[in-house]
Design an enzyme around this catalytic site. Structure first.
Site, PDB file in Angstrom:
ATOM      1  N   LYS A  13       0.829  -1.213   0.000  1.00 42.61           N
ATOM      2  CA  LYS A  13       0.000   0.000   0.000  1.00 42.61           C
ATOM      3  C   LYS A  13       0.857   1.254   0.000  1.00 42.61           C
ATOM      4  O   LYS A  13       0.642   2.164  -0.771  1.00 42.61           O
ATOM      5  CB  LYS A  13      -0.875   0.088   1.267  1.00 42.61           C
ATOM      6  CG  LYS A  13      -1.794  -1.052   1.509  1.00 42.61           C
ATOM      7  CD  LYS A  13      -2.576  -0.841   2.815  1.00 42.61           C
ATOM      8  CE  LYS A  13      -1.717  -0.926   4.065  1.00 42.61           C
ATOM      9  NZ  LYS A  13      -1.268  -2.269   4.424  1.00 42.61           N
ATOM     10  N   ARG A  88      -8.530   1.179   9.532  1.00 44.15           N
ATOM     11  CA  ARG A  88      -8.156  -0.224   9.662  1.00 44.15           C
ATOM     12  C   ARG A  88      -9.182  -0.997  10.491  1.00 44.15           C
ATOM     13  O   ARG A  88      -9.019  -2.196  10.681  1.00 44.15           O
ATOM     14  CB  ARG A  88      -6.815  -0.287  10.377  1.00 44.15           C
ATOM     15  CG  ARG A  88      -5.692  -0.883   9.551  1.00 44.15           C
ATOM     16  CD  ARG A  88      -4.437  -0.739  10.376  1.00 44.15           C
ATOM     17  NE  ARG A  88      -3.377  -1.562   9.972  1.00 44.15           N
ATOM     18  CZ  ARG A  88      -2.290  -1.171   9.300  1.00 44.15           C
ATOM     19  NH1 ARG A  88      -2.208   0.078   8.885  1.00 44.15           N
ATOM     20  NH2 ARG A  88      -1.328  -1.995   9.047  1.00 44.15           N
ATOM     21  N   ARG A 123      11.785  -7.354   3.383  1.00 42.37           N
ATOM     22  CA  ARG A 123      11.547  -5.909   3.430  1.00 42.37           C
ATOM     23  C   ARG A 123      12.657  -5.187   4.184  1.00 42.37           C
ATOM     24  O   ARG A 123      13.088  -5.603   5.248  1.00 42.37           O
ATOM     25  CB  ARG A 123      10.197  -5.621   4.074  1.00 42.37           C
ATOM     26  CG  ARG A 123       9.970  -4.127   4.298  1.00 42.37           C
ATOM     27  CD  ARG A 123       8.552  -3.747   4.181  1.00 42.37           C
ATOM     28  NE  ARG A 123       7.806  -4.108   5.364  1.00 42.37           N
ATOM     29  CZ  ARG A 123       6.515  -3.770   5.533  1.00 42.37           C
ATOM     30  NH1 ARG A 123       5.888  -3.078   4.596  1.00 42.37           N
ATOM     31  NH2 ARG A 123       5.882  -4.125   6.622  1.00 42.37           N
ATOM     32  N   ARG A 155      12.409  -3.651   9.829  1.00 43.05           N
ATOM     33  CA  ARG A 155      11.491  -3.083  10.821  1.00 43.05           C
ATOM     34  C   ARG A 155      11.276  -4.082  11.952  1.00 43.05           C
ATOM     35  O   ARG A 155      11.118  -5.267  11.703  1.00 43.05           O
ATOM     36  CB  ARG A 155      10.163  -2.773  10.130  1.00 43.05           C
ATOM     37  CG  ARG A 155       9.813  -1.319  10.160  1.00 43.05           C
ATOM     38  CD  ARG A 155       8.685  -1.044   9.227  1.00 43.05           C
ATOM     39  NE  ARG A 155       7.459  -1.688   9.646  1.00 43.05           N
ATOM     40  CZ  ARG A 155       6.306  -1.567   8.978  1.00 43.05           C
ATOM     41  NH1 ARG A 155       6.269  -0.840   7.883  1.00 43.05           N
ATOM     42  NH2 ARG A 155       5.238  -2.162   9.407  1.00 43.05           N
ATOM     43  N   ARG A 166       0.132 -10.002  12.752  1.00 41.46           N
ATOM     44  CA  ARG A 166      -0.426  -8.868  11.992  1.00 41.46           C
ATOM     45  C   ARG A 166      -1.414  -9.329  10.926  1.00 41.46           C
ATOM     46  O   ARG A 166      -2.403  -8.662  10.652  1.00 41.46           O
ATOM     47  CB  ARG A 166       0.696  -8.053  11.357  1.00 41.46           C
ATOM     48  CG  ARG A 166       1.408  -7.168  12.382  1.00 41.46           C
ATOM     49  CD  ARG A 166       2.780  -6.755  11.927  1.00 41.46           C
ATOM     50  NE  ARG A 166       2.752  -5.831  10.822  1.00 41.46           N
ATOM     51  CZ  ARG A 166       3.779  -5.639   9.995  1.00 41.46           C
ATOM     52  NH1 ARG A 166       4.897  -6.305  10.155  1.00 41.46           N
ATOM     53  NH2 ARG A 166       3.682  -4.775   9.027  1.00 41.46           N
TER      54      ARG A 166
HETATM   55  P1  ADP Z   1       1.757  -2.574   7.447  1.00 38.97           P
HETATM   56  O1  ADP Z   1       0.699  -2.090   6.532  1.00 38.97           O
HETATM   57  O2  ADP Z   1       2.894  -3.198   6.731  1.00 38.97           O
HETATM   58  O3  ADP Z   1       1.232  -3.398   8.596  1.00 38.97           O
HETATM   59  P2  ADP Z   1       1.942   0.043   8.696  1.00 38.97           P
HETATM   60  O4  ADP Z   1       3.147   0.875   8.675  1.00 38.97           O
HETATM   61  O5  ADP Z   1       0.742   0.490   7.950  1.00 38.97           O
HETATM   62  O6  ADP Z   1       2.441  -1.359   8.181  1.00 38.97           O
HETATM   63  O7  ADP Z   1       1.483  -0.220  10.218  1.00 38.97           O
HETATM   64  C1  ADP Z   1       2.365  -0.694  11.198  1.00 38.97           C
HETATM   65  C2  ADP Z   1       1.632  -0.862  12.526  1.00 38.97           C
HETATM   66  O8  ADP Z   1       1.154   0.403  12.989  1.00 38.97           O
HETATM   67  C3  ADP Z   1       0.387  -1.733  12.486  1.00 38.97           C
HETATM   68  O9  ADP Z   1       0.688  -3.113  12.617  1.00 38.97           O
HETATM   69  C4  ADP Z   1      -0.422  -1.194  13.678  1.00 38.97           C
HETATM   70  O10 ADP Z   1       0.068  -1.696  14.911  1.00 38.97           O
HETATM   71  C5  ADP Z   1      -0.108   0.287  13.653  1.00 38.97           C
HETATM   72  N1  ADP Z   1      -1.124   1.023  12.865  1.00 38.97           N
HETATM   73  C6  ADP Z   1      -0.952   1.648  11.664  1.00 38.97           C
HETATM   74  N2  ADP Z   1      -2.088   2.215  11.234  1.00 38.97           N
HETATM   75  C7  ADP Z   1      -3.031   1.926  12.167  1.00 38.97           C
HETATM   76  C8  ADP Z   1      -4.422   2.206  12.285  1.00 38.97           C
HETATM   77  N3  ADP Z   1      -5.091   2.891  11.348  1.00 38.97           N
HETATM   78  N4  ADP Z   1      -5.062   1.755  13.398  1.00 38.97           N
HETATM   79  C9  ADP Z   1      -4.419   1.072  14.354  1.00 38.97           C
HETATM   80  N5  ADP Z   1      -3.109   0.760  14.302  1.00 38.97           N
HETATM   81  C10 ADP Z   1      -2.418   1.182  13.220  1.00 38.97           C
END
Ligand code: ADP
Ligand code: ZN
Length: 212
Positions: A13, A88, A123, A155, A166
């Site tokens: 994304k 999310r 990654r 990461r 996740r």
């Molecule tokens: P990915 O899409 O690869 O999981 P992100 O960088 O989007 O990575 O998100 C990393 C982490 O940040 C998620 O696993 C979650 O813990 C937290 N996070 C990100 N966006 C949200 C959201 N909208 N609501 C709740 N937690 C979030």
């Protein structure tokens, strides 16, 4: 030009959003990136978020809604934006609607769990926000960011056990959003490809079809 990119963790994304914003000239709002920045700065939000992120859970809705709301309603976002990683949960999607923000399209980048697990192990990220893959999107010079030259790192939450958690979180809490947006006639599904640019081509085609 108000778009949401949905998809499992590691679907790409963020990478796709980076490409599309270059063409559209609108900001990309990545809640994951905002939260990681807050953790690095050690702000109150960052302190609250760390435990959830490192265990593969979602950060509580009220924390995330708070950081998104101010920015979304600011002048920067008036012409449009791409939300990457938000909403999310159904509660976040409802919060977004209650902010009075009108979304043009929701793009779901679909990738199987099996492929996600394979991808996440390769990654590599830079603190400037760029991300790479050892196999699918290598930097020009191994271990170094193309954009700023800093060393690339894995990461914390890309550890194998956390990735499994996740994915489970995604299926349970985020996947219901596909139906939520489909019922509003906003959902477009795009099959994630092995190569980043092949997915970008499909994303651009999908956006052209909705006139964006
Ligand atoms: P990915 O899409 O690869 O999981 P992100 O960088 O989007 O990575 O998100 C990393 C982490 O940040 C998620 O696993 C979650 O813990 C937290 N996070 C990100 N966006 C949200 C959201 N909208 N609501 C709740 N937690 C979030
Ligand atoms: Zn960099």
């Amino acid at each position: 030009m108000k778009l949401i990119f949905l998809g499992p963790p590691g679907a790409g994304k963020g990478t796709q959003a980076e490409r599309v914003i270059e063409r559209l000239g609108v900001p990309q709002i990545s809640t994951g990136e905002l939260l990681r920045r807050a953790m690095k700065e050690g702000s109150e939000t960052g302190v609250k978020a760390r435990g959830y992120i490192e265990s593969g859970a979602l950060v509580p809705d009220e924390v995330v809604n708070g950081i998104v709301r101010d920015y979304l309603l600011s002048d920067d976002c008036r012409r449009g934006f791409i939300l990457d990683g938000f909403p999310r949960t159904i509660a976040q999607a409802e919060a977004l609607e209650s902010m009075g923000v009108h979304i043009d399209a929701v793009l779901s980048i679909e990738v199987s769990d099996e492929k996600i697990i394979r991808r996440m192990s390769g990654r590599r990220v830079c603190e400037c926000g760029m991300s790479y893959h050892t196999e699918y999107l290598p930097p020009k010079e191994e271990g170094k960011c193309d954009k700023c030259g800093k060393p690339l790192v894995i990461r914390n939450d890309d550890a194998a056990e956390t990735v499994a958690k996740r994915l489970e979180t995604y299926h349970r809490q985020t996947e219901p959003l596909l139906d939520f947006y489909d019922r509003r006639g906003l959902l477009i599904r795009v099959e994630g490809q092995e190569k980043v640019e092949d997915t970008t081509a499909l994303v651009e085609k999908a956006l052209a079809a909705v006139g964006k």
